[in-house]
Write a protein that holds these residues in place. Structure first.
Motif, mmCIF file in Angstrom:
data_model
loop_
_atom_site.group_PDB
_atom_site.id
_atom_site.type_symbol
_atom_site.label_atom_id
_atom_site.label_comp_id
_atom_site.label_asym_id
_atom_site.label_seq_id
_atom_site.Cartn_x
_atom_site.Cartn_y
_atom_site.Cartn_z
ATOM 1 N N PRO A 1 12.171 -55.380 -50.817
ATOM 2 C CA PRO A 1 11.010 -55.101 -49.768
ATOM 3 C C PRO A 1 11.261 -55.797 -48.473
ATOM 4 N N THR A 2 12.147 -56.906 -48.355
ATOM 5 C CA THR A 2 12.118 -57.516 -46.990
ATOM 6 C C THR A 2 13.782 -57.777 -46.742
ATOM 7 N N ARG A 3 14.250 -57.906 -45.643
ATOM 8 C CA ARG A 3 15.658 -58.170 -45.153
ATOM 9 C C ARG A 3 16.159 -59.350 -46.020
ATOM 10 N N ARG A 4 15.127 -60.255 -45.916
ATOM 11 C CA ARG A 4 15.662 -61.764 -46.748
ATOM 12 C C ARG A 4 16.117 -61.415 -48.105
ATOM 13 N N ILE B 1 24.769 -63.793 -42.944
ATOM 14 C CA ILE B 1 23.470 -64.106 -43.577
ATOM 15 C C ILE B 1 22.925 -65.250 -42.855
ATOM 16 N N ARG B 2 23.802 -66.475 -42.978
ATOM 17 C CA ARG B 2 23.281 -67.746 -42.666
ATOM 18 C C ARG B 2 22.461 -67.471 -41.081
ATOM 19 N N GLU B 3 23.505 -66.969 -40.316
ATOM 20 C CA GLU B 3 23.173 -66.918 -38.913
ATOM 21 C C GLU B 3 21.413 -66.182 -38.962
ATOM 22 N N ALA B 4 21.291 -65.134 -39.756
ATOM 23 C CA ALA B 4 20.042 -64.506 -39.704
ATOM 24 C C ALA B 4 18.697 -65.441 -40.136
#
Length: 199
Positions: A71-74, A121-124
């Motif tokens: 549902p979300t990018r996370r 991923i960590r940067e985001a």
């Protein structure tokens, strides 16, 4: 709570997290796995800002299918991260019968691929960490440590280092931008030569 709203307030293994996320229907599970593979590829190429539409296209599904699973990018970031770590565990398990040095080096090369995805991923997420990330870190160390210890016991790796030292060394190389993969592989080989014992 729906399948995609898994929270980690108590300790959970990487396998348990992914099992809670993955649909039970075979066709839906195939779509889920295809989306994870496509997202990993897209993040490695374009970083965390990779287009969700592009990820869906690579996976051969519609954008609606992506959002039903993530549902979300996370949600997508966490699932890709956990899947990468689970794969590191599978690789480690498959190397048990190999010579200790070869097994460790093969696993570390796979770790470099993981580290590049992790960086995006960590940067985001800008340093935010959930219980999923802590579970992943523990699972990763659990997978790699036996390979390092076996190589140290065999005398093929120096004994004045531990897994944390080794992964920081390799992560540093993975985090640097190189003109091409050949140079990254060459620099990694030079660094790994330094973990051999010296006469």
């Amino acid at each position: 709570m729906c399948r995609n709203e898994v929270t980690v307030s108590e300790p959970i293994s990487v396998g348990e997290f992914l099992a809670a996320q993955r649909p039970r229907r075979a066709d839906a599970a195939r779509n889920f796995d295809a989306l994870l593979a496509a997202a990993r590829e897209a993040f490695a190429e374009h970083g965390a800002e990779a287009s969700l539409e592009d990820i869906a296209r690579r996976a051969g599904v519609g954008i609606g299918t992506l959002y039903r699973n993530f549902p979300t990018r996370r949600h997508l970031f966490e699932a890709v991260y956990a899947n990468e770590v689970e794969d590191l565990g599978r690789v480690a398990a498959g190397l048990v019968g190999q010579p200790s040095w070869d097994a460790l080096i093969t696993w570390l090369h796979r770790f470099v691929d993981y580290a590049m995805t992790k960086r995006a991923i960590r940067e985001a997420l800008q340093g935010e960490e959930s219980g999923v990330f802590f579970a992943c870190r523990q699972s990763m160390y659990d997978a790699g440590t036996p390979l390092l210890l076996r190589a140290q016991q065999d005398g093929t790796v120096r004994t004045d280092m531990d897994m944390d030292d080794l992964l920081r060394l390799v992560s540093g190389i993975a985090s640097v931008a190189f003109p091409d993969d050949k140079q990254r592989a060459r620099v990694l080989a030079i660094a790994l030569d330094g973990i051999r014992p010296r006469a």
